[in-house]
Motif scaffolding. Sequence first.
Motif, PDB file in Angstrom:
ATOM      1  N   TRP A 279      -3.031  -7.837   1.826  1.00 23.46           N
ATOM      2  CA  TRP A 279      -2.893  -6.439   2.235  1.00 23.46           C
ATOM      3  C   TRP A 279      -1.622  -6.207   3.044  1.00 23.46           C
ATOM      4  CZ3 TRP A 279      -5.899  -4.264  -0.908  1.00 23.46           C
ATOM      5  CH2 TRP A 279      -7.150  -4.784  -1.206  1.00 23.46           C
ATOM      6  N   LEU A 287       4.399  -9.033  -4.764  1.00 23.11           N
ATOM      7  CA  LEU A 287       3.017  -8.952  -5.234  1.00 23.11           C
ATOM      8  C   LEU A 287       2.903  -9.450  -6.668  1.00 23.11           C
ATOM      9  CD1 LEU A 287       0.077  -7.979  -4.828  1.00 23.11           C
ATOM     10  CD2 LEU A 287       0.826  -5.729  -5.650  1.00 23.11           C
ATOM     11  N   LYS A 305      -8.992  -8.574  -5.842  1.00 22.44           N
ATOM     12  CA  LYS A 305      -8.299  -8.102  -4.642  1.00 22.44           C
ATOM     13  C   LYS A 305      -6.842  -7.784  -4.956  1.00 22.44           C
ATOM     14  CE  LYS A 305      -9.431 -10.054  -0.772  1.00 22.44           C
ATOM     15  NZ  LYS A 305      -9.527 -10.984   0.386  1.00 22.44           N
ATOM     16  N   LYS A 309      -4.866  -4.175  -4.759  1.00 20.49           N
ATOM     17  CA  LYS A 309      -3.587  -4.004  -4.073  1.00 20.49           C
ATOM     18  C   LYS A 309      -2.554  -3.391  -5.019  1.00 20.49           C
ATOM     19  CE  LYS A 309      -0.250  -4.645  -1.062  1.00 20.49           C
ATOM     20  NZ  LYS A 309      -0.120  -3.796   0.139  1.00 20.49           N
ATOM     21  N   ARG A 312      -3.143   0.282  -5.437  1.00 18.53           N
ATOM     22  CA  ARG A 312      -2.674   1.033  -4.270  1.00 18.53           C
ATOM     23  C   ARG A 312      -1.170   1.285  -4.329  1.00 18.53           C
ATOM     24  NH1 ARG A 312      -5.454  -1.180   1.331  1.00 18.53           N
ATOM     25  NH2 ARG A 312      -7.647  -0.801   0.783  1.00 18.53           N
ATOM     26  N   GLU A 313      -0.451   0.341  -4.924  1.00 21.31           N
ATOM     27  CA  GLU A 313       1.007   0.439  -4.959  1.00 21.31           C
ATOM     28  C   GLU A 313       1.524   1.117  -6.224  1.00 21.31           C
ATOM     29  OE1 GLU A 313       2.791  -0.460  -2.419  1.00 21.31           O
ATOM     30  OE2 GLU A 313       1.111  -1.314  -1.297  1.00 21.31           O
TER      31      GLU A 313
END
Length: 677
Positions: A279, A287, A305, A309, A312-313
């Motif tokens: 995170w 990433l 997970k 992430k 989210r990006e």
Amino acid sequence: MNNTAGSFLWSLRQFSILASTSITRRLYSLGFFQPAIAYSHWNPRILPRNVDRKTQSHVRHLFQDVSLFKPEADGFQIKVINPGTVSRIERQLSMDSRHNHASNDGLKEIDFHHETSNEEVLTKETKRTLINLKILSSECNSLSDVLDIYSKAPTFPSSNYLSAMWTIAKRMSDDQKRVERQLMFNHPAFNQLCEQMMREAKIMHYDHLLFSFLAVVKLGIPQNTLLVQTLLRVIQERINECDEKSLSVLATILDAMKPCKNVEVLRAGLRILVDQQVWNIEHVFTLQMVMRCIGKDAPVALKRKLEMKALRELGRFSVLNSQRMFEVLAAMGYRSAVLLDECSKMVIGNIHGCPLKVLINILQSCKDLHYRNSSLFKGIADYVATTFDIWKLKKIIFLLILYENLGFRPVDLMDLLVKKIIEDPGFLNMKSIISVLQIFSSLNHINEQQPPEFLEVLTSTLTGYLHHISSESLLSAMYSFCLMNHFPLVPLNQLLKEDVIKELLRSGEKNVRKLSVLDSCLKLDDVPYHKAIDLALPQLPAVPLNPNGKVAEVLRSLVGEGCFSRNVRLQHHYYIDFEIRLDTNKNQALPFSDTDAVTSADIQRVAILCVPKSVYCLDSTHPKGLFALKIRHLRAMGFYVILLNNWELEKLELEEAVAIVKTEIFSEQALPAADVN
């Protein structure tokens, strides 16, 4: 404060190595082809981040009265270091640590010469030599030039030399790299550089250590050498020092290395670190690198997970990030439909100017992930068709092979290739001929305007390679020709020789299946060559039968129990799901018990095939090659073929399904498969 603490800890580690090198035996040389040693003990505890200035003073106090051991002829000489000397050394190491934090290019180097006395090392300012990585890599033209400079005045750290060598190697061609790599291995200073790298691994800044190790891997130093295994161990022990930048470099290293015990242990440590820091990752590139590196056998919870992430990006994804995400997910072995759908939209919207290599990688990843997106596939095909003339034909053929594997038929692109083959067949070699035949036969695509010329060109070109072609390649080519209902005599005569057939029968079940299809075509199709395969073919395994309960219930309501037959096996390894026998006017279904006394001329046999989506090209009702061949052969055996789509009937109520099937059976219109070829 964190930078100060990190600088102090680095200085502390550097001094401890300096104090211990006097009693350390000379390390082994590079040690090619020594067995790899696995070091699986790495400390998962996180290093303290917040160290105040009082802690520095307490730790500094521990340096007083430290003993150094210098080997002598009759034993060891002990020299006690006074606090003043320690203070000078600490200031010296702190200054060097600040240079290490600043830049890898402008490091001031410390020259460790063990021939000098301990007093000279500890009481005098250590001589510094400024080595600029950019200047070193620009002034040198070969790897040996860097080693020559190193041999004249070895300086600390060795990472500059290795990084410069890799920078130079990137400018070379593959052949030149091979020659330079061999000269590097034979250079007398290379072992010395490797030994220095192993000595400095524990005191070097972690990011410099990782960059130098990346250079070692990229330079092609064998993985089972002492240097590589030692660096793996040290990186493994210091993995808690990873920041985001180091995490990206470490992921790149592991992605470039072959599996071994130390690599897998380091990968496991990386997974734990990523799980803790996911995170906090700020850059999309980092990433994606860690997602690519963690491997297909990573825990599913970690993959989810990382998926969350990435979602989210999404708003920060560039076009390049979207293009790379396909390959990243394929390397991770994780099919995220939401991510793939969003990245597909970005790829389609920014496809102009995209290199063909990137598009090929996207399609390959879709194949590996079993991801089917007809909009993405069509967008790529339309773009390549629009820019057809600028691409190499062998790359277009490879792109079409991927489309064939995905079951997608790019009509315009295939038509352009047909036109190009007819106009200029000279680019075709034996491998490309077999590939083109496989693509067009599997997707059941024949250009309606120029089919004779297309097949004749392929036949003529294949005939020219008959003296060089293997038996399996010849069988593959003729198998594809059979699917397209084309039977060239010269290649067929070559294939049907007894010694060729015997060789193919010993090659496995795949070739036996192709020979069975060829034998069926010779007996059922309108072939100008009426000789079948002389040798008896092995019995193929039985095809699993489908229950098709919904269709059986529909036929029971429509024609009655005794007027249809289920799972009918026919000659040539064919079977049909249901058979119905109608009168010649197709008005009435005849019971099977009554049709035995009726001549075949008065009966219309109907074959009902319950088919899944996989027998069609993606998002169409165009049958693929083998299924089209089955329809053709059933009609040659006198059947009237009806296709029922399983996925559509399962959604309907019984009354609606009965109405649809009744229309299909008793309609006087042509069947959907009547114009397959």
